[in-house]
Structure formats: C-alpha cells, structure tokens
Enzyme design. Sequence first.
Site: not given
Length: 271
Positions: A1, A20, A74, A76, A81, A103, A124, A127
């Site tokens: 994402m 990243d 990052v 889930e 997080k 999500s 949220h 995609n």
Amino acid sequence: MGSNITTLAIGYGLPVHLVDVDRPTLDQARARIARQLRHAHLLGALPADQPAGELVTSTSVAGAEGATAVLEAVTELPDVKRKVLAEVAAVVPPGTPLVSNTSGIPIDELAEELPCPEQLVGTHFMNPTYLIKMVELVRGPRTSDAAVAAVESLLGALDRTPVVVRDDPGFVTSRLLHPMINQAARIVERGTATVDAVDTLMQGCLGHPTGPLRTADLIGLDNLVDSLAALYERTGEQSCRPCDLLLEKVASGDLGRKTGQGFYDYGEVLS
C-alpha cells in the site's frame, strides 16, 4: 500500500519522501511505482497533463522532518505501527498530521504512546489506490478537528473522496468484507463449491464486482489473515477467526497476486 499511495500522490504532482527498511526494498518500490504510474495513465486514472511529483527514497525517518503530513503504511501489526509512528512523531513539528493506513486496527490504540495523540488520523485506502476514489477516514476519540480537516484537504488534493467513520475494530469496510471472504474460503474448504463457483455466484447473483476470493488475492492473503486475526482478538467473533485454508495458503507462501499464486494461479508475480 505504501507504493500504491506513493503512486497516487506523485501522479497528482505531490512530492513524496518514501521510507522503507533497506535499499533493495526501496529499489523494488521505485520500480513498482513506475509500473503503476504507467498502468494508471493507460487507464486515464491520473491527470495526463500533471508532471509527476518528485520521489525521494531513504531508510531513515529523519526525512519526514519537513513533511506537511506523514502517512504510515507498514505491516498490519500494532506494535510495529506504534513504533514507527513514535519514531516519526519525534522528528516532525507539533501539529503535523500523522496518518496510519490500516484495514482495521483501532486508531486510539496506535495513539497511546504518541506525545500528541490528537495528531493521529486513520485512513483505509483501497487497492489499487489510483483506481478506487473512496477512502475511509477514521477519527479516533482523541483526534482533533484540525487533523481531520488537514487529511480531508490532502485527500481532496489527490481527488479522493473521504468518508469519515468512528474508531472501531475493522471500521466499516473490513468489518463487513473480511469476514465475508473468510466465510467464502470456508465454503471452498468444506468442498461445497470451487473457488471459481463461489466468485461467479457472488458476481452474478449478488453483484460483487470481482468475487470475494479474487478480491482476497488482490488484498494479499497474509494481509487478510493479519486483519482477521486483529478483528478476532478484539471482537471474539468466530466469523473473524482465520479459517484453516487461509492459514495453510499463507504458510505455504501462496499470498495472492503479489506472489503469483493464491486462490488463483497468475502464472507470474504481479505487483
């Protein structure tokens, strides 16, 4: 994402500093973003006359220091997080909107260790982000009006339509969609119907655009299992407990489109 959202942002001319874990991952992300930009322009999903925004990549959150907003996307997992958000909060000025793209992890859980929890807003994105215009915008109980307004403005600059919802496990879309996908996988697991039969019936009879299991492959079966596990932990609802078939596919590395194999065989890795 993260690469999806970056594609959307630079496609609308916004500069992005993408962070990243290491340089190979960033190189892969840059290549993926280039492919997604081409795809989006071929479909007319991004403004054709808009020069792309500058993309800078690094492995340090120090680059967020001058950002007007920071979006975390990052894996889930709440602890991961929280760690990333705390690192970012330490380098940005007070009042900078912090956005967690999730999500279904409650935003107030992620705000617990932040010095200014009112800065945190949830989103949220769906995609692929450049094709789906609507975005859930999650307001935690401590989220400020200013933070919500700033993120609404950012989404407007990306030509997305925010729908504000209250903080709750799974929010709206995941709370409805992910248990449904889980149940679809259970139907296949029991031998009631094939994968294709489930999706065909959901498309033809109930109007689902792609079918739940093809959607699962697009989400990523590992992401789906993480989301279901988070929902099950917080709600106790059996419909959210990841079924054995999903767990087996994740354990075998068949994660959906991104690995070339999930409920369907894609023949090659797609990203």
